[in-house]
Write an enzyme that holds these catalytic residues in place. Structure first.
Site, mmCIF file in Angstrom:
data_model
loop_
_atom_site.group_PDB
_atom_site.id
_atom_site.type_symbol
_atom_site.label_atom_id
_atom_site.label_comp_id
_atom_site.label_asym_id
_atom_site.label_seq_id
_atom_site.Cartn_x
_atom_site.Cartn_y
_atom_site.Cartn_z
ATOM 1 N N GLU A 123 -1.374 -5.576 8.670
ATOM 2 C CA GLU A 123 -0.595 -5.021 9.770
ATOM 3 C C GLU A 123 -1.261 -5.301 11.106
ATOM 4 O O GLU A 123 -2.485 -5.335 11.216
ATOM 5 C CB GLU A 123 -0.454 -3.502 9.584
ATOM 6 N N ASP A 137 0.834 -1.197 0.000
ATOM 7 C CA ASP A 137 0.000 0.000 0.000
ATOM 8 C C ASP A 137 0.873 1.253 0.000
ATOM 9 O O ASP A 137 0.368 2.366 -0.087
ATOM 10 C CB ASP A 137 -0.999 -0.005 1.154
ATOM 11 N N SER A 138 2.193 1.050 0.021
ATOM 12 C CA SER A 138 3.141 2.138 -0.220
ATOM 13 C C SER A 138 2.921 2.767 -1.591
ATOM 14 O O SER A 138 3.451 3.849 -1.869
ATOM 15 C CB SER A 138 4.583 1.634 -0.104
ATOM 16 N N LYS A 163 -0.965 -9.493 2.906
ATOM 17 C CA LYS A 163 -0.266 -9.003 4.092
ATOM 18 C C LYS A 163 -1.156 -8.012 4.822
ATOM 19 O O LYS A 163 -1.813 -7.182 4.185
ATOM 20 C CB LYS A 163 1.056 -8.326 3.736
ATOM 21 N N GLU A 197 9.351 -4.086 10.685
ATOM 22 C CA GLU A 197 9.737 -2.784 10.144
ATOM 23 C C GLU A 197 10.205 -1.845 11.245
ATOM 24 O O GLU A 197 9.505 -1.641 12.247
ATOM 25 C CB GLU A 197 8.575 -2.145 9.381
#
Length: 275
Positions: A115, A44-45, A113, A182
């Site tokens: 979070e 989503d970057s 993925k 991260e």
């Protein structure tokens, strides 16, 4: 060799390091695949590096599906993991499974993925139970940027470090096949890597992880005003692109491009017959 969630697990067991990069389009994905990179993350970057948003929070399911499908058409052997965007899984377990299914069916992802730690373990378990592999993401989780008060290293203190370690164990227990770490201290990432049986993929987490991931625009220096501490620039592609654009502009203005070798021919006597 085709990369799968099984080969990722085998790599951890053998002590073989895994490489991952982000990609958001067909042509870049094709180059990454041909380079032999183990995994691609359609992150989503893309909100930052493709769509120009300040953060990832505005990215939609439609954005992720669109870019994931494009990437899928450029790969043969690379494992394709696609991010679940903000609020596509936090609202309920049901929403999480439905949206994960869309990323697989419409975006052709091999895995998704998401979070978070213990709070999203029910979602992880349900998605895995639906036969969709899940990669977890701990430490600095960009979708929580407002809660964190900015982009900060996570897990420096004893309590915070223990929380991340506990959450890594929890997401493994919930069924995640890997976990991204991260912006956590190198020593903590190494401890987590030794403590769990699934691969850890680091970004700003040191060399002790089982693998590494970078945003490809960062590692190619495509932004002159952005260089996170954890990024090594493996090429100055941004400067090369800008120089090529400037040379193109110059030759167009001078009339030297296109040259004779760039043009098509015809019988010019036919021009006399045109009216």
């Amino acid at each position: 060799m085709k990369n799968t969630v099984v080969t990722f697990q085998e790599a951890k067991q053998k002590g073989e390091k895994l490489s991952m990069l982000t990609a958001y389009d067909y042509s870049t994905a094709k180059l990454i695949d041909e380079a032999g990179i183990n995994g691609i993350l359609v992150g989503d970057s893309l909100g930052n590096v493709i769509l120009g948003y300040e953060n990832t929070l505005s990215v939609t399911m439609e954005d992720m599906i669109h870019h994931s499908a494009a990437v899928s058409r450029g790969i043969t052997d690379t494992l394709l993991v696609t991010d679940m965007p903000f609020m596509s899984y936090q609202t309920s377990v049901y929403d999480a499974v439905v949206n994960a299914g869309r990323l697989v069916k419409e975006g052709h992802a091999h895995a998704v993925k998401l979070e978070g730690g213990k709070e999203v373990c029910p979602q992880i378990k349900a998605i895995v139970d639906a036969s969709i592999p899940v990669c977890a993401h701990l430490g600095l989780t960009p979708q929580s940027v407002n809660a964190f008060g900015g982009f900060r290293v996570q897990g420096k203190g004893e309590e915070a470090a223990q929380k991340i370690l506990d959450e890594a164990r929890a997401v493994e227990e919930a069924g995640a096949f890997a976990v991204v770490l991260e912006c956590v201290p190198q020593a903590l990432a190494a401890k987590i890597t030794e403590s769990i049986g699934i691969p850890t993929i680091g970004i700003g987490a040191g060399a002790g992880c089982d693998g590494q991931i970078l945003v490809y625009q960062d590692m190619l220096a495509m932004y002159s005003n952005m260089k996170p501490k954890f990024v090594k620039q493996f090429g100055q592609i941004g400067e090369q692109m800008k120089a090529a654009f400037q040379e193109y502009k110059k030759e167009v203005e001078e009339g030297t491009y296109p040259a004779e070798e760039h043009t098509f021919k015809m019988d010019e006597t036919l021009l006399d017959k045109l009216y």
